[in-house]
Design a protein around this motif. Structure first.
Motif, short mmCIF file in Angstrom:
data_model
loop_
_atom_site.label_atom_id
_atom_site.label_comp_id
_atom_site.label_asym_id
_atom_site.label_seq_id
_atom_site.Cartn_x
_atom_site.Cartn_y
_atom_site.Cartn_z
N ARG A 1 -58.70 42.73 16.45
CA ARG A 1 -57.48 41.95 16.24
C ARG A 1 -56.30 42.83 15.85
O ARG A 1 -55.21 42.68 16.38
CB ARG A 1 -57.71 40.88 15.16
N TYR A 2 -56.52 43.73 14.90
CA TYR A 2 -55.41 44.49 14.32
C TYR A 2 -55.26 45.91 14.88
O TYR A 2 -54.19 46.51 14.73
CB TYR A 2 -55.57 44.57 12.80
N GLY A 3 -56.28 46.46 15.48
CA GLY A 3 -56.26 47.87 15.91
C GLY A 3 -55.13 48.23 16.87
O GLY A 3 -54.41 49.21 16.63
N PRO A 4 -54.94 47.50 17.98
CA PRO A 4 -53.85 47.87 18.90
C PRO A 4 -52.47 47.82 18.23
O PRO A 4 -51.63 48.68 18.46
CB PRO A 4 -53.96 46.82 20.01
N ALA A 5 -52.26 46.83 17.39
CA ALA A 5 -50.98 46.74 16.69
C ALA A 5 -50.81 47.89 15.70
O ALA A 5 -49.71 48.41 15.52
CB ALA A 5 -50.87 45.39 15.97
N GLU A 6 -51.90 48.31 15.08
CA GLU A 6 -51.84 49.44 14.15
C GLU A 6 -51.50 50.74 14.87
O GLU A 6 -50.77 51.58 14.34
CB GLU A 6 -53.16 49.60 13.40
N ALA A 7 -52.05 50.92 16.06
CA ALA A 7 -51.72 52.13 16.83
C ALA A 7 -50.22 52.18 17.12
O ALA A 7 -49.57 53.22 16.94
CB ALA A 7 -52.53 52.16 18.13
N ALA A 8 -49.67 51.06 17.54
CA ALA A 8 -48.22 51.00 17.79
C ALA A 8 -47.44 51.22 16.50
O ALA A 8 -46.40 51.89 16.50
CB ALA A 8 -47.85 49.66 18.42
N ALA A 9 -47.94 50.69 15.39
CA ALA A 9 -47.26 50.83 14.10
C ALA A 9 -47.20 52.28 13.65
O ALA A 9 -46.17 52.74 13.12
CB ALA A 9 -47.96 49.97 13.05
N ILE A 10 -48.28 53.02 13.83
CA ILE A 10 -48.30 54.43 13.43
C ILE A 10 -47.27 55.22 14.20
O ILE A 10 -46.48 55.99 13.63
CB ILE A 10 -49.71 55.03 13.61
N ILE A 11 -47.23 55.04 15.50
CA ILE A 11 -46.26 55.75 16.34
C ILE A 11 -44.84 55.38 15.93
O ILE A 11 -43.98 56.25 15.76
CB ILE A 11 -46.51 55.43 17.84
N ALA A 12 -44.59 54.10 15.74
CA ALA A 12 -43.25 53.65 15.37
C ALA A 12 -42.85 54.17 13.99
O ALA A 12 -41.68 54.54 13.77
CB ALA A 12 -43.19 52.12 15.40
N SER A 13 -43.79 54.23 13.07
CA SER A 13 -43.51 54.72 11.72
C SER A 13 -43.06 56.18 11.74
O SER A 13 -42.05 56.55 11.12
CB SER A 13 -44.76 54.56 10.85
N TYR A 14 -43.78 57.01 12.46
CA TYR A 14 -43.39 58.42 12.57
C TYR A 14 -42.04 58.55 13.28
O TYR A 14 -41.20 59.36 12.87
CB TYR A 14 -44.46 59.22 13.30
N ALA A 15 -41.84 57.77 14.33
CA ALA A 15 -40.55 57.84 15.05
C ALA A 15 -39.40 57.46 14.12
O ALA A 15 -38.35 58.13 14.11
CB ALA A 15 -40.59 56.92 16.27
#
Length: 155
Positions: A23-37
């Motif tokens: 449920r949460y994994g794909p959204a977390e992957a996007a969140a990590i990338i966005a956070s660093y950006a």
């Protein structure tokens, strides 16, 4: 213990963890990338580290909720998309208020101060995620239990 799908079998902790990861994994992957950006975008433009930590938290939310909303809308029947958005609000709203207003910017700022930006953004994100997911998963499980009760009022 939660019940597994339509079979009525009890879910093990491993089964629940796999369900939560799906449920949460794909959204977390996007969140990590966005956070660093977000963080490095502010730093590279000459911004302050505290501002960068705040922007990292905001861009992380954008990455996370873009995926969660897209997946929720895609899964919802056409006539129930509004209800799907209300459900996301119930699942994440309380956790998000605490997380965005206090927990995540503070955790990222402390992480960066202690570990530097490369590891500090990730460490702060993961520390804040622990509190966020505790609240969100508890609400998610509550909503699932409520749905099961509504579907089968006898038991």
């Amino acid at each position: 213990m939660p019940v597994n799908g339509e079979t009525g079998a009890r879910e093990s902790i491993g089964e629940r963890a796999r369900r939560w990861l799906a449920r949460y994994g794909p959204a977390e992957a996007a969140a990590i990338i966005a956070s660093y950006a977000g963080y490095f975008g502010v730093i590279e433009s000459g911004g302050w580290p505290l501002l960068a930590a705040w922007v990292a938290a905001i861009t992380e939310n954008i990455g996370f909720y873009t995926i969660m909303i897209w997946r929720q809308l895609r899964a919802a029947p056409a006539g129930q998309r509004w209800q799907a958005m209300v459900r996301l609000g119930a699942e994440f709203g309380p956790a998000e208020l605490v997380d965005s207003a206090l927990m995540r910017p503070l955790a990222v700022a402390v992480g960066v101060a202690m570990l530097g930006p490369a590891w500090g953004v990730l460490a702060g994100k993961l520390a804040a995620d622990a509190g966020f997911y505790l609240m969100a998963i508890l609400m998610h499980e509550h909503l699932r239990a409520r749905d099961r009760s509504a579907a089968d009022p006898s038991g």
